[in-house]
Design a protein around this motif. Structure first.
Motif, PDB file in Angstrom:
ATOM      1  N   LYS A 191      13.042  -3.572  -7.286  1.00 39.45           N
ATOM      2  CA  LYS A 191      13.349  -4.953  -6.890  1.00 39.45           C
ATOM      3  C   LYS A 191      14.871  -5.152  -6.849  1.00 39.45           C
ATOM      4  CE  LYS A 191      11.654  -9.519  -7.692  1.00 39.45           C
ATOM      5  NZ  LYS A 191      11.124 -10.528  -8.564  1.00 39.45           N
ATOM      6  N   VAL A 243      11.589  -9.278  -2.092  1.00 36.40           N
ATOM      7  CA  VAL A 243      10.454  -8.468  -2.547  1.00 36.40           C
ATOM      8  C   VAL A 243       9.388  -9.370  -3.153  1.00 36.40           C
ATOM      9  CG1 VAL A 243       9.724  -6.571  -4.058  1.00 36.40           C
ATOM     10  CG2 VAL A 243      12.031  -6.563  -3.095  1.00 36.40           C
ATOM     11  N   LEU A 244       8.168  -9.195  -2.728  1.00 36.16           N
ATOM     12  CA  LEU A 244       7.036  -9.895  -3.330  1.00 36.16           C
ATOM     13  C   LEU A 244       6.264  -8.878  -4.163  1.00 36.16           C
ATOM     14  CD1 LEU A 244       5.002 -12.326  -3.513  1.00 36.16           C
ATOM     15  CD2 LEU A 244       3.866 -11.358  -1.524  1.00 36.16           C
ATOM     16  N   PRO A 291      -7.179 -15.744  -3.290  1.00 33.79           N
ATOM     17  CA  PRO A 291      -6.112 -16.436  -4.040  1.00 33.79           C
ATOM     18  C   PRO A 291      -4.716 -15.843  -3.796  1.00 33.79           C
ATOM     19  CG  PRO A 291      -7.993 -16.020  -5.468  1.00 33.79           C
ATOM     20  CD  PRO A 291      -8.249 -15.271  -4.193  1.00 33.79           C
ATOM     21  N   LEU A 292      -4.640 -14.627  -3.254  1.00 24.28           N
ATOM     22  CA  LEU A 292      -3.325 -14.024  -3.006  1.00 24.28           C
ATOM     23  C   LEU A 292      -2.674 -14.614  -1.745  1.00 24.28           C
ATOM     24  CD1 LEU A 292      -4.029 -10.241  -3.727  1.00 24.28           C
ATOM     25  CD2 LEU A 292      -3.423 -12.052  -5.325  1.00 24.28           C
ATOM     26  N   ARG A 293      -3.464 -15.311  -0.929  1.00 25.38           N
ATOM     27  CA  ARG A 293      -2.939 -15.823   0.332  1.00 25.38           C
ATOM     28  C   ARG A 293      -1.721 -16.746   0.108  1.00 25.38           C
ATOM     29  NH1 ARG A 293      -4.802 -15.886   5.406  1.00 25.38           N
ATOM     30  NH2 ARG A 293      -6.916 -15.292   4.851  1.00 25.38           N
ATOM     31  N   THR A 294      -1.813 -17.602  -0.919  1.00 23.02           N
ATOM     32  CA  THR A 294      -0.705 -18.522  -1.203  1.00 23.02           C
ATOM     33  C   THR A 294       0.591 -17.750  -1.438  1.00 23.02           C
ATOM     34  OG1 THR A 294      -2.156 -20.209  -2.093  1.00 23.02           O
ATOM     35  CG2 THR A 294       0.126 -20.275  -2.844  1.00 23.02           C
ATOM     36  N   ARG A 295       0.482 -16.607  -2.126  1.00 23.50           N
ATOM     37  CA  ARG A 295       1.683 -15.823  -2.410  1.00 23.50           C
ATOM     38  C   ARG A 295       2.284 -15.269  -1.117  1.00 23.50           C
ATOM     39  NH1 ARG A 295      -1.702 -15.534  -6.628  1.00 23.50           N
ATOM     40  NH2 ARG A 295      -1.033 -14.971  -8.727  1.00 23.50           N
ATOM     41  N   GLU A 349       1.840 -16.431   1.923  1.00 25.94           N
ATOM     42  CA  GLU A 349       2.360 -17.530   2.753  1.00 25.94           C
ATOM     43  C   GLU A 349       3.685 -18.046   2.203  1.00 25.94           C
ATOM     44  OE1 GLU A 349      -1.841 -19.145   4.695  1.00 25.94           O
ATOM     45  OE2 GLU A 349      -0.805 -20.408   3.247  1.00 25.94           O
ATOM     46  N   ALA A 350       3.765 -18.173   0.869  1.00 26.44           N
ATOM     47  CA  ALA A 350       5.022 -18.647   0.271  1.00 26.44           C
ATOM     48  C   ALA A 350       6.140 -17.636   0.537  1.00 26.44           C
ATOM     49  CB  ALA A 350       4.853 -18.867  -1.233  1.00 26.44           C
ATOM     50  N   PHE A 351       5.792 -16.348   0.494  1.00 28.31           N
ATOM     51  CA  PHE A 351       6.791 -15.304   0.763  1.00 28.31           C
ATOM     52  C   PHE A 351       7.276 -15.422   2.215  1.00 28.31           C
ATOM     53  CE2 PHE A 351       7.701 -10.544   1.233  1.00 28.31           C
ATOM     54  CZ  PHE A 351       8.898 -10.626   0.535  1.00 28.31           C
ATOM     55  N   GLU A 354       7.255 -18.158   3.957  1.00 30.25           N
ATOM     56  CA  GLU A 354       8.054 -19.386   4.034  1.00 30.25           C
ATOM     57  C   GLU A 354       9.474 -19.145   3.515  1.00 30.25           C
ATOM     58  OE1 GLU A 354       4.150 -22.284   3.417  1.00 30.25           O
ATOM     59  OE2 GLU A 354       5.588 -22.070   1.785  1.00 30.25           O
ATOM     60  N   SER A 355       9.581 -18.316   2.471  1.00 33.99           N
ATOM     61  CA  SER A 355      10.926 -18.058   1.939  1.00 33.99           C
ATOM     62  C   SER A 355      11.747 -17.271   2.966  1.00 33.99           C
ATOM     63  CB  SER A 355      10.861 -17.327   0.599  1.00 33.99           C
ATOM     64  OG  SER A 355      10.557 -15.965   0.790  1.00 33.99           O
ATOM     65  N   GLY A 400      13.137 -19.441   5.572  1.00 32.74           N
ATOM     66  CA  GLY A 400      14.289 -20.231   5.147  1.00 32.74           C
ATOM     67  C   GLY A 400      13.935 -21.609   4.631  1.00 32.74           C
ATOM     68  N   TYR A 401      12.681 -21.819   4.212  1.00 30.66           N
ATOM     69  CA  TYR A 401      12.301 -23.107   3.618  1.00 30.66           C
ATOM     70  C   TYR A 401      12.982 -23.292   2.289  1.00 30.66           C
ATOM     71  CZ  TYR A 401       8.731 -24.666   6.871  1.00 30.66           C
ATOM     72  OH  TYR A 401       8.075 -25.142   7.966  1.00 30.66           O
ATOM     73  N   ARG A 440      -4.999 -27.208   0.481  1.00 29.70           N
ATOM     74  CA  ARG A 440      -4.233 -27.643   1.663  1.00 29.70           C
ATOM     75  C   ARG A 440      -4.950 -27.414   2.991  1.00 29.70           C
ATOM     76  NH1 ARG A 440      -2.072 -23.183  -0.419  1.00 29.70           N
ATOM     77  NH2 ARG A 440      -1.675 -21.354   0.857  1.00 29.70           N
ATOM     78  N   THR A 468       2.852 -23.991   1.475  1.00 28.32           N
ATOM     79  CA  THR A 468       2.370 -23.682   0.121  1.00 28.32           C
ATOM     80  C   THR A 468       3.014 -24.595  -0.918  1.00 28.32           C
ATOM     81  OG1 THR A 468       4.112 -22.094  -0.333  1.00 28.32           O
ATOM     82  CG2 THR A 468       2.122 -21.240   0.718  1.00 28.32           C
ATOM     83  N   THR A 478       6.656 -23.598  -2.154  1.00 29.18           N
ATOM     84  CA  THR A 478       7.783 -24.109  -1.376  1.00 29.18           C
ATOM     85  C   THR A 478       7.948 -25.619  -1.595  1.00 29.18           C
ATOM     86  OG1 THR A 478       7.503 -22.385   0.273  1.00 29.18           O
ATOM     87  CG2 THR A 478       8.641 -24.369   0.991  1.00 29.18           C
ATOM     88  N   ARG A 493      11.178 -27.727  -3.056  1.00 28.38           N
ATOM     89  CA  ARG A 493      11.874 -28.759  -2.287  1.00 28.38           C
ATOM     90  C   ARG A 493      11.956 -30.091  -3.033  1.00 28.38           C
ATOM     91  NH1 ARG A 493      13.078 -28.735   2.905  1.00 28.38           N
ATOM     92  NH2 ARG A 493      13.688 -26.627   3.401  1.00 28.38           N
ATOM     93  N   ARG A 511      16.998 -23.429  -1.327  1.00 32.42           N
ATOM     94  CA  ARG A 511      15.937 -22.695  -0.613  1.00 32.42           C
ATOM     95  C   ARG A 511      15.126 -21.867  -1.601  1.00 32.42           C
ATOM     96  NH1 ARG A 511      15.649 -25.017   4.351  1.00 32.42           N
ATOM     97  NH2 ARG A 511      17.593 -26.162   4.330  1.00 32.42           N
ATOM     98  N   LEU A 512      13.902 -21.515  -1.174  1.00 29.88           N
ATOM     99  CA  LEU A 512      13.030 -20.704  -2.016  1.00 29.88           C
ATOM    100  C   LEU A 512      13.583 -19.279  -2.125  1.00 29.88           C
ATOM    101  CD1 LEU A 512      10.372 -20.270  -3.539  1.00 29.88           C
ATOM    102  CD2 LEU A 512       9.225 -19.929  -1.343  1.00 29.88           C
ATOM    103  N   PHE A 540       9.506 -16.172  -6.639  1.00 26.16           N
ATOM    104  CA  PHE A 540       8.485 -16.885  -7.417  1.00 26.16           C
ATOM    105  C   PHE A 540       7.555 -15.891  -8.092  1.00 26.16           C
ATOM    106  CE2 PHE A 540       4.917 -16.013  -4.637  1.00 26.16           C
ATOM    107  CZ  PHE A 540       5.512 -15.799  -3.403  1.00 26.16           C
ATOM    108  N   ASP A 583      -2.686 -16.969 -11.820  1.00 27.26           N
ATOM    109  CA  ASP A 583      -3.889 -17.787 -11.617  1.00 27.26           C
ATOM    110  C   ASP A 583      -5.142 -17.021 -12.016  1.00 27.26           C
ATOM    111  OD1 ASP A 583      -4.229 -15.994  -9.594  1.00 27.26           O
ATOM    112  OD2 ASP A 583      -4.059 -17.452  -7.961  1.00 27.26           O
TER     113      ASP A 583
END
Lengths: 386, 298
Positions: free
Chosen positions: A347, A357-358, A371-375, A377-379, A381-382, A385-386, B67, B78, B81, B85, B114-115, B118, B122
């Motif tokens: 890392k 790195v996720l 349940p891994l989908r959120t991870r 998707e968040a990756f 999104e990062s 540039g969110y 969601r 997600t 994010t 924010r 920015r993110l 993480f 769970d």
């Protein structure tokens, strides 16, 4: 011609779905089939004796029910799953089983396999965990012993020319796989991660000549079809293997195209050719000990943390550059210690060269994937540039 | 420009309605089993609070575990994010967020708003709201009491087991040994804080640290975490709504990017009818009043 152009990927998917089918057919025709664990056993020796090598895998869809009586639940669930399938007679067509001390899990599983799943021939390949001179000498002796075991079992000697021919066939397979990898360099890649997974598992489930024909057909197909894939973030996967398309489908529906996999069902078995040495066992032992890059082998590479990580992971930097990678997924099958230990250093290294790195430690079960989908998707999104 | 963020968590649904950077309404309700219908009801309450009609909303972002079950959302982002924010907007100095939800727990790193990174748990109830619900029951007190009670302890009990089932047993055996309830509660908070801290450390904790989610409402847990962190901690005034707030802020950015004509088209295709997972006639009939109530809002 059109018909022929369209058959590669479909055939690969079919073989992937029914992994043991071709092997069972060959067995009925009187051919010998050997199962092997991980990417360390030199399958060239099997091919030289006209034995079909079949890679032993697990099944993320199948709950582990039989293996827990023999293997403790604290060990790698991939190994437990593979052994579980063995106990459920799904590999009962093997004439032989080749285990390897790839990692501790694979070693213990191999011995326990030998005790409870009685294949007619068994061999345990002791792969040294270091790569210096004496280790190589020892490993070559191990491979010679493997050769002798096979020859005794088959009642024939391996002719050096047959071995050279087998090496050439497997090198050809490696070259074709690398060519296919090259077709993932464009954006969008011409081959998805799911397609690649199916093709690689298919070639590990059929004789090498058939695998080479399949690879050629796939290459012809994907270079001539209208590319069905859309541009997405480009993902490199490092770590434990993925052997189920449900996982790659999840990743590729969460904002990513998988473009390169540094795993045991990915680049690792295919990235380097076996050198044709005067004694073929020299080239074979060098390849498997020095060129199959899995962190199960300890390599002393430099005087400092920085020099060490540069030497060990420079190839990942090259992958990232040539495949234009946006992010890395470090896949850790729960209790895969060899990859788990590497997480902090890898890392650090990848972050330092600007790659996010996720890291996910997952349970090797299709039921636990969503349940891994959120991870993922968040990756994504990062990276957005969110 | 009116934008909404709806955060459907495993336990609680939250909505924030904002006009640019001004929060007009925030609503918090229990999620229950039927996310889709719940989303609709909570949105109704939020619109009433804001004095708006559904047609006033320019952009809606849904977040959280449920969601995908929001038929009227224009985009899904997600919760990782969105929390980032929301918290960043409330306090731009925050670098690390510890979000303790009903059934999961997250560590989130922020860099330049920015993110950055993480980590998420769970798979296990330890370090989540569910753990405290179960232990409060064992101790015979309300969930709201467990935190303040733990703060009265001078001698926290040793709780070594973080498997919820075994921790329950351990708490029981401490009680049977005569350990005061407050000490058991304090021990439980300490053990959970250690667990959460151990997880978040993997993404390298930097100050300022924010605590959000239902866990931030537990004064005992915040105290134990702060003890472990040895860093200043920011707890938002309403720690439950940071995800919905972030979603509303992202909705605002998206609306600005889409622009007038695009937004009109989006609104036209928005589905305001209450959706349900069930198709039987009894359920449909039960949904009727909700439907008619909404038609006048649209």
């Amino acid at each position: 011609m059109e018909e022929q152009n369209n058959t590669g990927l479909r055939r690969a998917a079919e073989i992937y779905r029914h992994r043991g089918l071709r092997a069972r057919q060959l067995k009925e025709e009187g051919k010998k089939i050997f199962g092997y664990f991980c990417c360390y056993p030199p399958i060239e020796l099997l091919t030289a004796l006209d034995i079909t090598p079949i890679r032993v895998l697990g099944n993320m869809d199948e709950p582990v029910t039989e293996a827990d009586d023999y293997l403790p639940p604290v060990m790698c669930i991939f190994c437990r799953s593979a052994f579980d399938l063995g106990m459920k007679a799904q590999y009962n067509y093997f004439d032989g089983f080749v285990g390897a001390h790839a990692c501790d899990g694979a070693e213990r599983t191999s011995f326990i396999w030998q005790n409870y799943i009685h294949s007619p021939c068994n061999f345990q390949l002791d792969v040294p965990h270091t790569a210096h001179g004496p280790a190589l000498t020892f490993f070559k002796e191990q491979i010679a012993l493997f050769q002798k075991t096979l020859e005794t079992f088959c009642g024939t000697q391996i002719h050096p020319d047959d071995l050279r021919q087998a090496i050439a066939l497997h090198n050809r397979q490696r070259a074709l796989v690398r060519e296919l990898y090259g077709l993932r360099k464009p954006n969008p890649p011409l081959v998805s991660g799911t397609e690649m997974l199916q093709v690689l598992i298919a070639v590990m489930s059929i004789p090498v000549t058939e695998g080479n024909d399949l690879l050629q057909a796939v290459i012809n197909e994907v270079t001539t079809r209208a590319n069905p894939h859309a541009p997405k973030h480009r993902l490199l996967i490092w770590g434990s293997l993925i052997d189920h398309a449900a996982f790659t489908e999840l990743i590729e529906s969460s904002g990513f195209n998988i473009v390169v996999e540094d795993t045991a069902i990915g680049t690792r078995p295919f990235w380097h050719d076996i050198e044709m040495t005067a004694d073929p066992l020299d080239g074979i032992s060098d390849h498997y000990l020095n060129e199959v890059l899995c962190p199960r082998t300890f390599r002393e590479t430099g005087p400092s943390y920085q020099a060490d990580s540069d030497a060990r992971f420079n190839y990942l930097k090259e992958f990232a550059k040539h495949w234009n990678v946006d992010g890395v997924f470090a896949n850790i099958i729960r209790n895969c210690d060899i990859h788990g230990y590497e997480v902090p250093v890898i890392k650090d290294y990848l972050n330092a060269i600007g790659l996010p790195v996720l890291v996910i430690e997952q349970d090797y079960s299709t039921a636990a994937l969503e349940p891994l989908r959120t991870r993922f998707e968040a990756f994504a999104e990062s990276i957005d540039g969110y | 420009m009116f934008c909404a963020g709806i955060d459907i968590g495993s336990t609680i649904t939250k909505i924030v309605i904002a006009n640019r950077n001004e929060v007009l309404a925030s609503v918090v309700q229990r999620t229950g089993a039927q996310h889709r219908r719940r989303a609709h009801r909570v949105m109704e309450d939020a619109l009433t609070q804001a004095g708006l009609a559904t047609s006033d909303l320019d952009y809606i972002v849904a977040t959280g575990y449920g969601r995908i079950n929001v038929p009227f959302a224009d985009a899904q982002i997600t919760e990782i994010t969105c929390h980032m924010r929301g918290v960043s907007w409330l306090d731009p100095d925050v670098r690390t967020i510890i979000d303790i939800g009903g059934q999961d727990c997250k560590g989130i790193k922020v860099k330049d708003g920015r993110l950055d990174d993480f980590i998420m748990n769970d798979k296990c109830a330890a370090g989540t709201g569910r753990f405290f619900e179960i232990i409060a029951k064992v101790l015979g007190i309300d969930l709201e009491e467990i935190g303040p009670l733990s703060l009265t302890s001078k001698n926290p009990a040793e709780i070594s087991n973080l498997c919820t089932v075994f921790a329950e047993q351990e708490a029981l055996s401490r009680l049977s040994e005569g350990v005061p309830i407050a000490d058991v509660a304090a021990g439980i908070h300490r053990a959970n804080a250690s667990r959460i801290y151990g997880m978040v450390r993997k993404i390298k904790i930097e100050e300022t640290v924010a605590i959000t989610g239902g866990g931030a409402k537990n004064s005992g847990l915040c105290h134990s975490l702060q003890e472990r962190l040895q860093l200043p901690v920011f707890i938002p005034p309403e720690p439950l709504i940071t995800g919905a707030l972030g979603a509303a802020l992202i909705a605002g950015e998206k609306a600005a990017r889409v622009g007038g004509p695009g937004l009109a088209a989006l609104k036209k295709h928005r589905r305001w009818d209450a959706a349900t997972f069930f198709s039987d006639s009894a359920t449909q009939a039960a949904m009727q009043p909700t439907n008619s109530q909404h038609s006048h809002m649209g």
